[in-house]
Design a protein around this motif. Structure first.
Motif, PDB file in Angstrom:
ATOM      1  N   ILE A  23     -31.334 -13.018  30.016  1.00  0.00           N
ATOM      2  CA  ILE A  23     -30.015 -13.072  29.390  1.00  0.00           C
ATOM      3  C   ILE A  23     -29.960 -14.325  28.533  1.00  0.00           C
ATOM      4  N   SER A  24     -29.559 -14.144  27.272  1.00  0.00           N
ATOM      5  CA  SER A  24     -29.549 -15.249  26.314  1.00  0.00           C
ATOM      6  C   SER A  24     -28.659 -16.391  26.791  1.00  0.00           C
ATOM      7  N   ARG A  25     -29.198 -17.584  26.759  1.00  0.00           N
ATOM      8  CA  ARG A  25     -28.455 -18.787  27.139  1.00  0.00           C
ATOM      9  C   ARG A  25     -28.261 -19.719  25.940  1.00  0.00           C
ATOM     10  N   ALA A  26     -28.646 -19.249  24.753  1.00  0.00           N
ATOM     11  CA  ALA A  26     -28.589 -20.101  23.563  1.00  0.00           C
ATOM     12  C   ALA A  26     -27.166 -20.189  23.010  1.00  0.00           C
ATOM     13  N   ASP A  27     -26.807 -21.354  22.493  1.00  0.00           N
ATOM     14  CA  ASP A  27     -25.533 -21.524  21.807  1.00  0.00           C
ATOM     15  C   ASP A  27     -25.531 -20.612  20.587  1.00  0.00           C
ATOM     16  N   PHE A  28     -24.340 -20.142  20.189  1.00  0.00           N
ATOM     17  CA  PHE A  28     -24.257 -19.249  19.035  1.00  0.00           C
ATOM     18  C   PHE A  28     -23.007 -19.546  18.228  1.00  0.00           C
ATOM     19  N   ARG A  29     -22.989 -18.996  17.013  1.00  0.00           N
ATOM     20  CA  ARG A  29     -21.841 -19.119  16.116  1.00  0.00           C
ATOM     21  C   ARG A  29     -21.816 -17.879  15.234  1.00  0.00           C
ATOM     22  N   LEU A  30     -20.771 -17.073  15.384  1.00  0.00           N
ATOM     23  CA  LEU A  30     -20.581 -15.882  14.560  1.00  0.00           C
ATOM     24  C   LEU A  30     -19.410 -16.137  13.626  1.00  0.00           C
ATOM     25  N   SER A  31     -19.548 -15.720  12.385  1.00  0.00           N
ATOM     26  CA  SER A  31     -18.489 -15.932  11.413  1.00  0.00           C
ATOM     27  C   SER A  31     -18.212 -14.628  10.685  1.00  0.00           C
ATOM     28  N   TYR A  32     -16.931 -14.278  10.576  1.00  0.00           N
ATOM     29  CA  TYR A  32     -16.499 -13.056   9.916  1.00  0.00           C
ATOM     30  C   TYR A  32     -15.489 -13.416   8.839  1.00  0.00           C
ATOM     31  N   THR A  33     -15.585 -12.759   7.696  1.00  0.00           N
ATOM     32  CA  THR A  33     -14.573 -12.909   6.660  1.00  0.00           C
ATOM     33  C   THR A  33     -13.472 -11.905   6.971  1.00  0.00           C
ATOM     34  N   VAL A  34     -12.250 -12.382   7.074  1.00  0.00           N
ATOM     35  CA  VAL A  34     -11.130 -11.499   7.379  1.00  0.00           C
ATOM     36  C   VAL A  34     -10.252 -11.354   6.144  1.00  0.00           C
ATOM     37  N   PRO A  35      -9.701 -10.160   5.924  1.00  0.00           N
ATOM     38  CA  PRO A  35      -8.823  -9.956   4.766  1.00  0.00           C
ATOM     39  C   PRO A  35      -7.577 -10.825   4.848  1.00  0.00           C
ATOM     40  N   GLU A  36      -6.942 -10.992   3.701  1.00  0.00           N
ATOM     41  CA  GLU A  36      -5.711 -11.778   3.635  1.00  0.00           C
ATOM     42  C   GLU A  36      -4.651 -11.144   4.530  1.00  0.00           C
ATOM     43  N   HIS A  37      -3.820 -11.929   5.139  1.00  0.00           N
ATOM     44  CA  HIS A  37      -2.710 -11.525   6.001  1.00  0.00           C
ATOM     45  C   HIS A  37      -3.154 -10.992   7.363  1.00  0.00           C
ATOM     46  N   VAL A  38      -4.418 -11.188   7.746  1.00  0.00           N
ATOM     47  CA  VAL A  38      -4.868 -10.787   9.077  1.00  0.00           C
ATOM     48  C   VAL A  38      -4.765 -12.001   9.992  1.00  0.00           C
ATOM     49  N   LYS A  39      -4.135 -11.784  11.138  1.00  0.00           N
ATOM     50  CA  LYS A  39      -3.937 -12.874  12.096  1.00  0.00           C
ATOM     51  C   LYS A  39      -4.543 -12.487  13.438  1.00  0.00           C
ATOM     52  N   VAL A  40      -5.091 -13.477  14.130  1.00  0.00           N
ATOM     53  CA  VAL A  40      -5.574 -13.262  15.493  1.00  0.00           C
ATOM     54  C   VAL A  40      -4.360 -13.349  16.402  1.00  0.00           C
ATOM     55  N   THR A  41      -4.108 -12.276  17.156  1.00  0.00           N
ATOM     56  CA  THR A  41      -2.924 -12.254  18.019  1.00  0.00           C
ATOM     57  C   THR A  41      -3.248 -12.524  19.477  1.00  0.00           C
ATOM     58  N   GLY A  42      -4.530 -12.499  19.841  1.00  0.00           N
ATOM     59  CA  GLY A  42      -4.875 -12.777  21.228  1.00  0.00           C
ATOM     60  C   GLY A  42      -6.356 -12.581  21.469  1.00  0.00           C
ATOM     61  N   ALA A  43      -6.814 -13.101  22.594  1.00  0.00           N
ATOM     62  CA  ALA A  43      -8.217 -12.953  22.989  1.00  0.00           C
ATOM     63  C   ALA A  43      -8.287 -12.929  24.504  1.00  0.00           C
ATOM     64  N   LYS A  44      -9.216 -12.117  25.013  1.00  0.00           N
ATOM     65  CA  LYS A  44      -9.357 -11.991  26.459  1.00  0.00           C
ATOM     66  C   LYS A  44     -10.835 -11.839  26.791  1.00  0.00           C
ATOM     67  N   LEU A  45     -11.283 -12.551  27.824  1.00  0.00           N
ATOM     68  CA  LEU A  45     -12.656 -12.463  28.307  1.00  0.00           C
ATOM     69  C   LEU A  45     -12.641 -11.718  29.633  1.00  0.00           C
ATOM     70  N   GLN A  46     -13.326 -10.557  29.661  1.00  0.00           N
ATOM     71  CA  GLN A  46     -13.366  -9.769  30.888  1.00  0.00           C
ATOM     72  C   GLN A  46     -14.667  -8.986  30.934  1.00  0.00           C
ATOM     73  N   ASP A  47     -15.356  -9.054  32.068  1.00  0.00           N
ATOM     74  CA  ASP A  47     -16.590  -8.294  32.297  1.00  0.00           C
ATOM     75  C   ASP A  47     -17.651  -8.543  31.221  1.00  0.00           C
ATOM     76  N   GLY A  48     -17.769  -9.775  30.743  1.00  0.00           N
ATOM     77  CA  GLY A  48     -18.793 -10.125  29.766  1.00  0.00           C
ATOM     78  C   GLY A  48     -18.480  -9.710  28.341  1.00  0.00           C
ATOM     79  N   ILE A  49     -17.242  -9.255  28.079  1.00  0.00           N
ATOM     80  CA  ILE A  49     -16.818  -8.867  26.733  1.00  0.00           C
ATOM     81  C   ILE A  49     -15.647  -9.753  26.319  1.00  0.00           C
ATOM     82  N   LEU A  50     -15.801 -10.400  25.160  1.00  0.00           N
ATOM     83  CA  LEU A  50     -14.711 -11.175  24.571  1.00  0.00           C
ATOM     84  C   LEU A  50     -13.981 -10.240  23.615  1.00  0.00           C
ATOM     85  N   ALA A  51     -12.747  -9.885  23.948  1.00  0.00           N
ATOM     86  CA  ALA A  51     -11.943  -8.979  23.125  1.00  0.00           C
ATOM     87  C   ALA A  51     -10.970  -9.809  22.298  1.00  0.00           C
ATOM     88  N   VAL A  52     -11.040  -9.654  20.975  1.00  0.00           N
ATOM     89  CA  VAL A  52     -10.169 -10.390  20.061  1.00  0.00           C
ATOM     90  C   VAL A  52      -9.281  -9.378  19.352  1.00  0.00           C
TER      91      VAL A  52
END
Length: 164
Positions: free
Chosen positions: A100-129
């Motif tokens: 299982i990968s133990r390396a640090d990571f950084r993911l970057s996504y371009t989001v369209p204008e007027h898109v806001k992050v409304t929440g995030a949850k970590l459950q069962d190894g999945i980060l849901a944004v």
């Protein structure tokens, strides 16, 4: 840190050369000290409804305190940095293989204008944004009424009458 372009439609050549690419990537990563491309977490993007989207990132074994989510200038960045672990801890726990990968990571996504992050949850190894796109009324499409025949002539006469 490695930048990775994600292909939405994998081609046949991707399947044929993926093993060779992975081996070359690991070799160059060992030489340069960068994280191999394969070490970046897998992700899914799903449209929930007209204005809402869900981004799911696979982060098995990560704690919430080791993950961070930021939005700056149209970029959504998700990164993971492992907390310091005692070197003796892994040897004492009897690990025979750690795949299982133990390396640090950084993911970057371009989001369209007027898109806001409304929440995030970590459950069962999945980060849901959760993402929400809110378009202001002034930028939404609107219908302009078109007058027909006699209505257009009457409105022109009214304008001419007022200017005389």
């Amino acid at each position: 840190m490695t930048v990775r372009n994600f292909s939405l439609i994998p081609s046949l050549s991707d399947a044929l050369f993926s093993d060779r690419f992975n081996r070359m990537d690991r070799l160059f990563s060992q030489l340069t000290g960068d994280t191999p491309v394969a070490a970046t977490p897998a992700y899914d993007i799903r449209r929930v409804d007209k204005d809402r989207y869900a981004l799911a990132v696979s982060v098995p074994g990560w704690k919430g305190s080791e993950l961070s989510i930021e939005t700056v200038g149209g970029q959504l960045t998700i990164s993971g940095k492992r907390e310091e672990q005692k070197e003796t801890e892994s040897a004492e726990n009897g690990w025979l293989h750690r795949g299982i990968s133990r390396a640090d990571f950084r993911l970057s996504y371009t989001v369209p204008e007027h898109v806001k992050v409304t929440g995030a949850k970590l459950q069962d190894g999945i980060l849901a944004v959760d993402l929400y796109q809110e378009i202001p009324e002034s930028e939404k499409p609107r219908r302009i009424p078109i007058t027909h025949g006699q209505q257009a002539i009457e409105s022109q006469q009214a304008i001419e009458h007022q200017s005389a």
